[in-house]
Design an enzyme around this catalytic site. Structure first.
Site, PDB file in Angstrom:
ATOM      1  N   LYS A 138     -27.265  76.592  14.558  1.00 44.83           N
ATOM      2  CA  LYS A 138     -26.336  76.531  15.686  1.00 44.83           C
ATOM      3  C   LYS A 138     -26.379  77.843  16.468  1.00 44.83           C
ATOM      4  O   LYS A 138     -26.729  78.874  15.905  1.00 44.83           O
ATOM      5  CB  LYS A 138     -24.898  76.327  15.165  1.00 44.83           C
ATOM      6  CG  LYS A 138     -24.599  74.944  14.630  1.00 44.83           C
ATOM      7  CD  LYS A 138     -23.140  74.833  14.231  1.00 44.83           C
ATOM      8  CE  LYS A 138     -22.835  73.452  13.675  1.00 44.83           C
ATOM      9  NZ  LYS A 138     -22.956  72.373  14.675  1.00 44.83           N
ATOM     10  N   ASP A 196     -20.844  75.205   8.089  1.00 45.10           N
ATOM     11  CA  ASP A 196     -21.962  74.509   8.726  1.00 45.10           C
ATOM     12  C   ASP A 196     -22.653  75.431   9.736  1.00 45.10           C
ATOM     13  O   ASP A 196     -22.190  75.582  10.856  1.00 45.10           O
ATOM     14  CB  ASP A 196     -21.455  73.241   9.427  1.00 45.10           C
ATOM     15  CG  ASP A 196     -22.587  72.476  10.111  1.00 45.10           C
ATOM     16  OD1 ASP A 196     -23.772  72.772   9.830  1.00 45.10           O
ATOM     17  OD2 ASP A 196     -22.277  71.577  10.916  1.00 45.10           O
ATOM     18  N   ARG A 255     -23.196  63.326   7.972  1.00 46.37           N
ATOM     19  CA  ARG A 255     -23.527  61.944   7.616  1.00 46.37           C
ATOM     20  C   ARG A 255     -24.403  61.893   6.365  1.00 46.37           C
ATOM     21  O   ARG A 255     -24.366  60.921   5.610  1.00 46.37           O
ATOM     22  CB  ARG A 255     -24.211  61.264   8.817  1.00 46.37           C
ATOM     23  CG  ARG A 255     -25.475  61.935   9.264  1.00 46.37           C
ATOM     24  CD  ARG A 255     -25.892  61.563  10.677  1.00 46.37           C
ATOM     25  NE  ARG A 255     -25.145  62.298  11.697  1.00 46.37           N
ATOM     26  CZ  ARG A 255     -25.323  62.151  13.008  1.00 46.37           C
ATOM     27  NH1 ARG A 255     -26.206  61.277  13.457  1.00 46.37           N
ATOM     28  NH2 ARG A 255     -24.622  62.867  13.861  1.00 46.37           N
TER      29      ARG A 255
HETATM   30  N1  BES Z   1     -19.821  69.874  12.175  1.00 46.17           N
HETATM   31  C1  BES Z   1     -20.577  69.475  13.300  1.00 46.17           C
HETATM   32  C2  BES Z   1     -19.751  68.759  14.356  1.00 46.17           C
HETATM   33  C3  BES Z   1     -18.711  69.573  15.084  1.00 46.17           C
HETATM   34  C4  BES Z   1     -19.004  70.166  16.297  1.00 46.17           C
HETATM   35  C5  BES Z   1     -17.439  69.687  14.589  1.00 46.17           C
HETATM   36  C6  BES Z   1     -18.044  70.867  16.964  1.00 46.17           C
HETATM   37  C7  BES Z   1     -16.465  70.408  15.254  1.00 46.17           C
HETATM   38  C8  BES Z   1     -16.765  70.982  16.456  1.00 46.17           C
HETATM   39  C9  BES Z   1     -21.690  68.537  12.866  1.00 46.17           C
HETATM   40  O1  BES Z   1     -22.229  68.784  11.617  1.00 46.17           O
HETATM   41  C10 BES Z   1     -22.803  68.697  13.837  1.00 46.17           C
HETATM   42  O2  BES Z   1     -23.346  69.758  13.915  1.00 46.17           O
HETATM   43  N2  BES Z   1     -23.112  67.639  14.572  1.00 46.17           N
HETATM   44  C11 BES Z   1     -24.151  67.676  15.541  1.00 46.17           C
HETATM   45  C12 BES Z   1     -24.901  66.372  15.462  1.00 46.17           C
HETATM   46  C13 BES Z   1     -26.140  66.333  16.312  1.00 46.17           C
HETATM   47  C14 BES Z   1     -27.170  67.295  15.772  1.00 46.17           C
HETATM   48  C15 BES Z   1     -26.664  64.924  16.317  1.00 46.17           C
HETATM   49  C16 BES Z   1     -23.509  67.842  16.904  1.00 46.17           C
HETATM   50  O3  BES Z   1     -22.454  67.247  17.161  1.00 46.17           O
HETATM   51  O4  BES Z   1     -24.050  68.599  17.698  1.00 46.17           O
HETATM   52 ZN    ZN Z   2     -21.013  69.661  10.274  1.00 42.27          ZN
HETATM   53 MN    MN Z   3     -23.752  70.200  11.655  1.00 45.06          MN
END
Ligand code: BES
Ligand code: ZN
Ligand code: MN
Length: 498
Positions: free
Chosen positions: A279, A272, A353
Site C-alpha cells: 500500500k 494490512d 477474502r
Molecule cells: N483492508 C483493505 C480495505 C480497506 C481500505 C479498509 C480502506 C479500510 C479502508 C483491504 O484488504 C484491501 O486492501 N482491499 C483492496 C482490494 C483490492 C486490491 C481489490 C482495496 O480495497 O484496495
Molecule cells: Zn485488508
Molecule cells: Mn488489503
C-alpha cells in the site's frame, strides 16, 4: 458509569444536575416547561433574552434555578421540534453527557428521554441514551504515559421515563444499552490498540479471557492445526510475517439444545500493509484497524453474553498480519483453499477474502442457520457508501432484510448491494479456479462474489465495514460499529426462536 431509571418531576429532583431540552423556536421541551413553571418563568426569560436558542447540541448550564431542588439545570438544544428524530436525539444526549462529564456533576438526571421521537418508544430512547452516554465518556489513553485526568467524571446517570408503568421496560432497556455499549467499547479498544500490541495472539487471549469470564467455550488453533485443516488460502496471507497466525473459535450455546447455531465470522488482519502489493505510505497506520471485523465479533459476543440472550452462536476469527517479506506470497501465486478450490492471487492486498474464505468453509461443520461475515474488506465500499452505512450483500433476501431492519433499529445502518451473477465473471482466471480480484468496477461486489463461492451450503450475509469501523483525521479512532447492529439482529433472532 451507573444508570438508573426514575419517573418524577424535574423540579423535585435533589440532584447535582437536571438536564432538560429546548427546541429551536425557543420553545422549552416538556420537562423544561415544568421547570419554567416551578421557577415562575425563569427559563423562558433566559430563552427570551437569547442565551439559549435551542440549536441542536448547544448547551447552557444554570445554577440556583428558583423553585428547584437541584444544584444545576443543564439546558440542551434539541433543534427544530418537527425535525427531532433519532439522529437529533442521539446527538443531544451525547452533547449533554459530554458537558456533564467535563463540569462538576458526578451525578445527574436526564429528562431528554421523555421527549417524543417519531416511531421510537421509551425503551428505544433509554437504550440509545445509555449508548450515547457511554460513547460520550469513552476514551482510549491506555498507551499514554500520562493520561489526562477527568477531574470529576460523571459516575451516575438517572434516566427519566414519563410514567411509573414505564419503569420495567426502561430498566430492561438500560441494561441492554449498557451491554451493547460494553461490546462496542471492547471493539473500539481492540481497534485502537496498535498492531504491535493487538497481534493475532493478543486477540486470541482476549477471546479466551472473555469466554472464561462470561462462561462460553473458546478454542484457539495455532499454525500446525490450521495447516492440518488445509487452510491454504488463509495461511498464504501469513507468509511474509514473523507473527504467528491464530484461528479463534467461540461457542456460546445458550439457546435450545437441538437448535442449529448462527455463525459470525470476523476478519482479523491485525495489520494490512498490502503485502508484496504494498500500500502507499500515507495513512497506512490506519490498517491496524483491519481487524475491526474480528473486534465486532468479539464485541457482539460480549453484548450477547452479558444480556444472556437465548441463542446458539458461534464466532470464527482468522487472525494474522499481511506483510511483505522474502517468503511472502507473490502476485501470480496460486493457492488451494480449504474448500479445495484454487485461487490465483493477483493482488496480495486483497487478503481479507483469502482468510475469510477458509473460515467460511470451516463454518459448514456447524450446519448453521445462517452465517454473517464482518470485514473491513474494500476501499471501494468507502467510495460507494462513505462513512455512514455498512455494505451488505447476501445470498438470501430474508436474511438481508433482517439485517437491514436491525441496522435501522440500532441506528447502525447498512445498505444492500446486488450480488448478481453477471459480476462473477470478473473473477475469471487463466491459471486457477478463479482470481482474488475482479478489477476496479464494483470492487465491493466482486469481493462478495469471491466469498459467495465458499457459502453455497448455507444462508449467508456479508457486511463490508471498511467505511464505518473507524474514523480518520482529527477524530481518528474506532467506532465500535457494527456491534449495535449485530447485537440487535441476534436479539431479534433469539426472540423469534423462543
Ligand atoms: N483492508 C483493505 C480495505 C480497506 C481500505 C479498509 C480502506 C479500510 C479502508 C483491504 O484488504 C484491501 O486492501 N482491499 C483492496 C482490494 C483490492 C486490491 C481489490 C482495496 O480495497 O484496495
Ligand atoms: Zn485488508
Ligand atoms: Mn488489503
Amino acid at each position: 458509569m451507573e444508570f438508573t431509571i426514575k419517573s418524577g418531576s424535574p423540579e423535585k429532583q435533589r440532584s447535582a444536575c437536571v438536564v432538560v431540552g429546548v427546541f429551536d423556536n425557543r420553545k422549552p421541551g416538556l420537562s423544561a416547561d415544568l421547570i419554567d413553571r416551578a421557577s415562575n418563568g425563569y427559563l423562558s426569560e433566559i430563552i427570551r433574552r437569547g442565551d439559549m436558542e435551542g440549536k441542536i447540541g448547544s448547551t447552557l448550564l444554570l445554577h440556583n434555578v428558583p423553585g428547584t431542588l437541584c444544584d444545576r439545570v443543564l439546558l440542551i438544544g434539541l433543534g427544530k421540534e418537527r425535525e427531532f428524530r433519532e439522529k437529533e436525539f442521539r446527538q443531544a444526549t451525547r452533547a449533554a453527557v459530554k458537558l456533564l462529564n467535563e463540569t462538576g456533576s458526578y451525578e445527574a438526571v436526564l429528562y431528554l428521554t421523555e421527549e417524543a421521537v417519531k416511531r421510537r418508544d421509551i425503551a428505544w430512547r433509554v437504550e440509545h441514551a445509555v449508548l450515547m452516554a457511554m460513547d460520550a465518556v469513552y476514551r482510549f489513553d491506555r498507551m499514554k504515559s500520562h493520561p489526562e485526568e477527568v477531574r470529576r467524571p460523571l459516575r451516575k446517570l438517572t434516566l427519566s421515563v414519563p410514567q411509573r408503568s414505564d419503569l420495567p421496560a426502561g430498566e430492561a432497556a438500560a441494561r441492554r444499552g449498557l451491554a451493547i455499549a460494553h461490546g462496542a467499547s471492547l471493539a473500539r479498544d481492540l481497534g485502537n490498540l496498535p498492531g504491535n500490541v493487538c497481534t493475532p495472539g493478543y486477540l486470541a487471549e482476549q477471546a479466551l479471557a472473555m469466554g472464561k469470564e462470561l462462561g462460553f467455550k473458546v478454542q484457539v488453533l495455532e499454525r500446525a492445526e490450521i495447516e492440518k485443516l488445509g487452510m491454504g488460502s488463509f495461511l498464504s496471507v501469513t507468509n511474509g510475517s514473523a507473527e504467528p497466525p491464530r484461528f479463534i473459535i467461540m461457542e456460546y450455546f445458550a439457546g435450545a439444545k437441538r437448535s442449529k447455531p448462527h455463525v459470525l465470522v470476523g476478519k482479523g488482519i491485525t495489520f494490512d500493509s498490502g503485502g508484496i502489493s504494498l500500500k502507499p505510505g500515507p495513512e497506512m497506520d490506519e490498517m491496524k484497524y483491519d481487524m475491526c471485523g474480528a473486534a465486532a465479533v468479539l464485541g457482539a459476543f460480549r453484548s450477547i453474553a452479558e444480556i444472556g440472550a437465548k441463542i446458539n452462536l458461534v464466532g470464527l476469527i482468522p487472525a494474522c498480519e499481511n506483510l511483505p517479506g522474502g517468503r511472502a506470497t507473490k502476485p501470480g501465486d496460486v493457492v488451494t483453499s480449504m474448500s479445495g478450490q484454487t485461487i490465483e492471487i493477483l493482488n496480495t492486498d486483497a487478503e481479507g477474502r483469502l482468510i475469510l474464505c477458509d473460515a467460511l468453509t470451516y463454518a459448514e461443520r456447524y450446519e448453521p442457520v445462517a452465517v454473517i461475515d464482518i470485514a473491513t474488506l474494500t476501499g471501494a465500499c468507502v467510495i460507494a457508501l462513505g462513512h455512514v452505512a455498512s455494505g451488505l450483500l447476501s445470498n438470501t433476501e430474508t436474511l438481508a432484510r433482517a439485517l437491514l431492519i436491525a441496522g435501522e433499529e440500532a441506528y447502525d445502518r447498512a445498505w444492500q448491494l446486488p450480488l448478481w451473477d453477471e459480476y462473477q465473471e470478473q473473477l475469471q482466471s487463466n491459471f486457477a479456479d478463479f482470481a482474488n480480484i475482479g478489477g476496479r468496477p464494483a470492487g465491493t461486489i466482486t469481493a462478495a462474489c469471491f466469498l459467495s463461492r465458499f457459502t453455497k451450503k448455507f444462508e449467508w450475509a456479508h457486511l463490508d465495514i471498511a467505511g464505518v469501523a473507524h474514523k480518520s483525521g482529527k477524530e481518528k479512532g474506532a467506532t465500535g460499529r457494527p456491534v449495535p447492529l449485530l447485537t440487535r439482529y441476534l436479539l431479534d433472532v433469539a426472540s423469534r426462536e423462543a
